[in-house]
Design a protein around this motif. Sequence first.
Motif, PDB file in Angstrom:
ATOM      1  N   THR A 195      -7.821  -5.776  18.864  1.00  0.00           N
ATOM      2  CA  THR A 195      -7.855  -4.152  18.737  1.00  0.00           C
ATOM      3  C   THR A 195      -6.994  -3.617  19.877  1.00  0.00           C
ATOM      4  OG1 THR A 195      -9.891  -4.298  17.868  1.00  0.00           O
ATOM      5  CG2 THR A 195      -9.322  -2.281  18.786  1.00  0.00           C
ATOM      6  N   GLY A 196      -7.050  -4.612  20.987  1.00  0.00           N
ATOM      7  CA  GLY A 196      -6.354  -3.824  22.307  1.00  0.00           C
ATOM      8  C   GLY A 196      -4.600  -4.097  21.900  1.00  0.00           C
ATOM      9  N   TYR A 197      -4.357  -5.077  21.203  1.00  0.00           N
ATOM     10  CA  TYR A 197      -2.829  -5.092  20.825  1.00  0.00           C
ATOM     11  C   TYR A 197      -2.431  -4.326  19.670  1.00  0.00           C
ATOM     12  CZ  TYR A 197       1.438  -7.735  20.213  1.00  0.00           C
ATOM     13  OH  TYR A 197       2.880  -7.994  20.101  1.00  0.00           O
ATOM     14  N   TYR A 198      -3.381  -4.026  18.555  1.00  0.00           N
ATOM     15  CA  TYR A 198      -2.624  -3.393  17.444  1.00  0.00           C
ATOM     16  C   TYR A 198      -3.440  -2.008  17.312  1.00  0.00           C
ATOM     17  CZ  TYR A 198      -1.107  -7.812  15.787  1.00  0.00           C
ATOM     18  OH  TYR A 198      -0.281  -8.947  15.578  1.00  0.00           O
ATOM     19  N   GLY A 199      -4.518  -1.932  18.049  1.00  0.00           N
ATOM     20  CA  GLY A 199      -5.452  -0.727  17.666  1.00  0.00           C
ATOM     21  C   GLY A 199      -6.322  -0.759  16.725  1.00  0.00           C
ATOM     22  N   PRO A 200      -7.465   0.275  16.679  1.00  0.00           N
ATOM     23  CA  PRO A 200      -8.626   0.059  15.663  1.00  0.00           C
ATOM     24  C   PRO A 200      -8.252   0.017  14.198  1.00  0.00           C
ATOM     25  CG  PRO A 200      -8.928   1.714  17.501  1.00  0.00           C
ATOM     26  CD  PRO A 200      -7.650   1.082  17.606  1.00  0.00           C
ATOM     27  N   GLN A 201      -6.857   0.886  14.148  1.00  0.00           N
ATOM     28  CA  GLN A 201      -6.521   1.083  12.524  1.00  0.00           C
ATOM     29  C   GLN A 201      -6.024  -0.266  11.847  1.00  0.00           C
ATOM     30  OE1 GLN A 201      -5.095   2.253  15.282  1.00  0.00           O
ATOM     31  NE2 GLN A 201      -3.003   1.070  15.616  1.00  0.00           N
ATOM     32  N   PHE A 202      -5.897  -1.455  12.925  1.00  0.00           N
ATOM     33  CA  PHE A 202      -5.682  -2.736  12.256  1.00  0.00           C
ATOM     34  C   PHE A 202      -6.616  -3.323  11.421  1.00  0.00           C
ATOM     35  CE2 PHE A 202      -6.389  -7.178  12.284  1.00  0.00           C
ATOM     36  CZ  PHE A 202      -5.192  -7.867  12.076  1.00  0.00           C
ATOM     37  N   TRP A 203      -8.026  -2.771  11.526  1.00  0.00           N
ATOM     38  CA  TRP A 203      -9.061  -3.257  10.781  1.00  0.00           C
ATOM     39  C   TRP A 203      -9.304  -2.706   9.363  1.00  0.00           C
ATOM     40  CZ3 TRP A 203     -10.446  -7.771  12.714  1.00  0.00           C
ATOM     41  CH2 TRP A 203     -10.229  -7.980  14.078  1.00  0.00           C
ATOM     42  N   ASP A 204      -8.428  -1.345   9.258  1.00  0.00           N
ATOM     43  CA  ASP A 204      -8.616  -0.654   8.020  1.00  0.00           C
ATOM     44  C   ASP A 204      -7.835  -1.375   6.857  1.00  0.00           C
ATOM     45  OD1 ASP A 204     -10.129   1.239   9.320  1.00  0.00           O
ATOM     46  OD2 ASP A 204      -8.354   2.479  10.117  1.00  0.00           O
ATOM     47  N   GLN A 205      -6.940  -2.303   7.081  1.00  0.00           N
ATOM     48  CA  GLN A 205      -6.170  -2.991   5.982  1.00  0.00           C
ATOM     49  C   GLN A 205      -7.325  -3.779   5.264  1.00  0.00           C
ATOM     50  OE1 GLN A 205      -2.374  -5.315   7.717  1.00  0.00           O
ATOM     51  NE2 GLN A 205      -3.893  -5.115   9.533  1.00  0.00           N
ATOM     52  N   LYS A 206      -7.019  -3.965   3.959  1.00  0.00           N
ATOM     53  CA  LYS A 206      -7.623  -4.482   3.014  1.00  0.00           C
ATOM     54  C   LYS A 206      -7.353  -6.094   3.337  1.00  0.00           C
ATOM     55  CE  LYS A 206      -8.800  -0.935   0.786  1.00  0.00           C
ATOM     56  NZ  LYS A 206     -10.215  -0.451   0.586  1.00  0.00           N
ATOM     57  N   ILE A 207      -8.643  -6.721   3.142  1.00  0.00           N
ATOM     58  CA  ILE A 207      -8.483  -8.313   3.539  1.00  0.00           C
ATOM     59  C   ILE A 207      -7.568  -8.996   2.685  1.00  0.00           C
ATOM     60  CG2 ILE A 207     -10.764  -8.524   2.205  1.00  0.00           C
ATOM     61  CD1 ILE A 207     -11.239 -10.850   4.204  1.00  0.00           C
ATOM     62  N   PHE A 208      -7.589  -9.040   1.169  1.00  0.00           N
ATOM     63  CA  PHE A 208      -7.005  -9.681   0.649  1.00  0.00           C
ATOM     64  C   PHE A 208      -5.440  -9.439   0.649  1.00  0.00           C
ATOM     65  CE2 PHE A 208     -10.979  -9.820  -2.229  1.00  0.00           C
ATOM     66  CZ  PHE A 208     -11.382 -11.245  -1.558  1.00  0.00           C
ATOM     67  N   THR A 209      -5.095  -8.036   0.611  1.00  0.00           N
ATOM     68  CA  THR A 209      -3.927  -7.771   0.868  1.00  0.00           C
ATOM     69  C   THR A 209      -3.147  -7.985   2.448  1.00  0.00           C
ATOM     70  OG1 THR A 209      -4.341  -5.554  -0.039  1.00  0.00           O
ATOM     71  CG2 THR A 209      -2.247  -5.729   0.880  1.00  0.00           C
ATOM     72  N   PHE A 210      -3.990  -8.233   3.506  1.00  0.00           N
ATOM     73  CA  PHE A 210      -3.683  -8.624   4.598  1.00  0.00           C
ATOM     74  C   PHE A 210      -3.389 -10.163   4.315  1.00  0.00           C
ATOM     75  CE2 PHE A 210      -4.982 -10.764   8.593  1.00  0.00           C
ATOM     76  CZ  PHE A 210      -4.166 -10.322   9.594  1.00  0.00           C
ATOM     77  N   LEU A 211      -4.161 -10.806   3.760  1.00  0.00           N
ATOM     78  CA  LEU A 211      -3.904 -12.343   3.248  1.00  0.00           C
ATOM     79  C   LEU A 211      -3.164 -12.813   2.289  1.00  0.00           C
ATOM     80  CD1 LEU A 211      -7.818 -13.430   3.477  1.00  0.00           C
ATOM     81  CD2 LEU A 211      -6.083 -13.648   5.335  1.00  0.00           C
ATOM     82  N   HIS A 212      -2.320 -11.632   1.765  1.00  0.00           N
ATOM     83  CA  HIS A 212      -1.474 -11.933   0.616  1.00  0.00           C
ATOM     84  C   HIS A 212      -1.930 -12.690  -0.418  1.00  0.00           C
ATOM     85  CE1 HIS A 212       1.631 -10.171   3.640  1.00  0.00           C
ATOM     86  NE2 HIS A 212       1.433 -11.103   4.518  1.00  0.00           N
ATOM     87  N   ILE A 213      -3.177 -12.299  -0.985  1.00  0.00           N
ATOM     88  CA  ILE A 213      -3.838 -13.183  -1.859  1.00  0.00           C
ATOM     89  C   ILE A 213      -4.230 -12.235  -3.048  1.00  0.00           C
ATOM     90  CG2 ILE A 213      -4.250 -15.286  -0.493  1.00  0.00           C
ATOM     91  CD1 ILE A 213      -7.242 -14.435  -0.494  1.00  0.00           C
ATOM     92  N   ALA A 214      -4.074 -10.941  -2.900  1.00  0.00           N
ATOM     93  CA  ALA A 214      -4.499 -10.047  -3.527  1.00  0.00           C
ATOM     94  C   ALA A 214      -4.014 -10.103  -5.012  1.00  0.00           C
ATOM     95  CB  ALA A 214      -4.239  -8.531  -3.036  1.00  0.00           C
ATOM     96  N   HIS A 215      -3.054 -10.508  -5.475  1.00  0.00           N
ATOM     97  CA  HIS A 215      -2.313 -10.812  -6.756  1.00  0.00           C
ATOM     98  C   HIS A 215      -2.837 -11.954  -7.476  1.00  0.00           C
ATOM     99  CE1 HIS A 215      -0.016 -13.516  -4.218  1.00  0.00           C
ATOM    100  NE2 HIS A 215       0.289 -14.174  -5.220  1.00  0.00           N
TER     101      HIS A 215
END
Length: 417
Positions: A195-215
């Motif tokens: 959070t210190g590096y990216y900010g709290p908004q980092f955690w709003d990303q969808k987990i499967f989208t973040f891992l590139h496996i949503a498809h």
Amino acid sequence: MGYIPQHSLENLKKYSYKGVDKSLLSRYVLNPFWTWFVTLWPLSVAPNTITLTGLTIVILNFFTLLYYDPMYLTEKNGAEAPPHWVYYTWGIGLFLYQSLDAIDGKQARRTGMAGPLGEMFDHGCDALNTTIECILASRALGLGRSWWTVASQIATLANFYLTTWEEYHTGQLYLGYFSGPVEGILMIVGIYLVTGYYGPQFWDQKIFTFLHIAHLPLINKIPNLPLNESFMVFGGFGLGVNILQSYLNVRRATLVKKISPTRPLLHLFPFLFTALVQIAWLSHPRFNNSYIIDSAAFVPFLCAWGLQFAHMVGRMILAHVTSTPFPVWDWVWVWSIAGAMDANLPMIGMSPLIQKSSKNTTIFVWVTLVVSFLAYARFVSLVIYDITNYLGIACFRVMKKDAEGVWRNATPDTKRS
């Protein structure tokens, strides 16, 4: 008026700490560091001083939240997140707390001060840290004031209660291959650093989208939760595993003692009851659609809850070190019960007697916080007074036994070892 019955004081002399830590990370990485770290502390420093130092650091972290995000007490999600560097201090502070919490026992053995007082003091600080870190971690994850934060509070307190419950019935503190005091704390440290590096908004990303496996097939059938909510779900599974492990450990202990394995389960109901009371107060139906969770009363509400919980588990560990019956009822919950009942009077067609407005509710919650603090402060002071006076020791001063077995002040020129 003390918390320890006169006939149970003798059991303090019989108490000895027993613990099991199966964490590979603790054994091969952290413990060598802790063994070195404790040598930096002079033998003239009391173990409880080290414990209190760690708690003080965490409390300072909490005050930085209130200072750099004061609107968190008045706005639902805070006016703006604290500066990024603040999250780094939270991570460093929590890591220092973990390290100091780990070496206070080592310092106790180095100075010959190991005993029930250190167990009580350490446990009390851990109980307070649990609620503080819940609030800070929820803010770092961008959860703000929400039911996810409430769920986090319940899960962390439940884990702590389980550990204390298990220690009471088995006679030893058990930490598995993955435990809150070791891996759990380091995970939260990692959250603070990210959070210190990216900010709290980092955690709003969808987990499967973040891992590139949503498809991927099947994956797209599973809810694509944000990272912060996914972390909460992971914590829920972890809680389930801990519940099962704690029960199995207690069951084995009861079978050895040849007592009913179901009887200790009844001692889990106090926590369930108190959690339901707090939820009932938070989710009360209000005629003006104002809820504690959306108001300036939310943070003090969690703090009051944490202090009441610390009082409850404090009495549990006191019963453990004095070999007294398990404390089923704790009077400190009366205030919260009254608050929950008053707030829910509209369910039976009546208006609240006290909490008739958001202002009154906030005032009542703050009064609850003050009462909870005073109750816990009274508990701590009386327990320290009883133990130190009976054993003839000091809380924040290193002492040694003389040839006659009487505790004396250690010499001021005590060298490191």
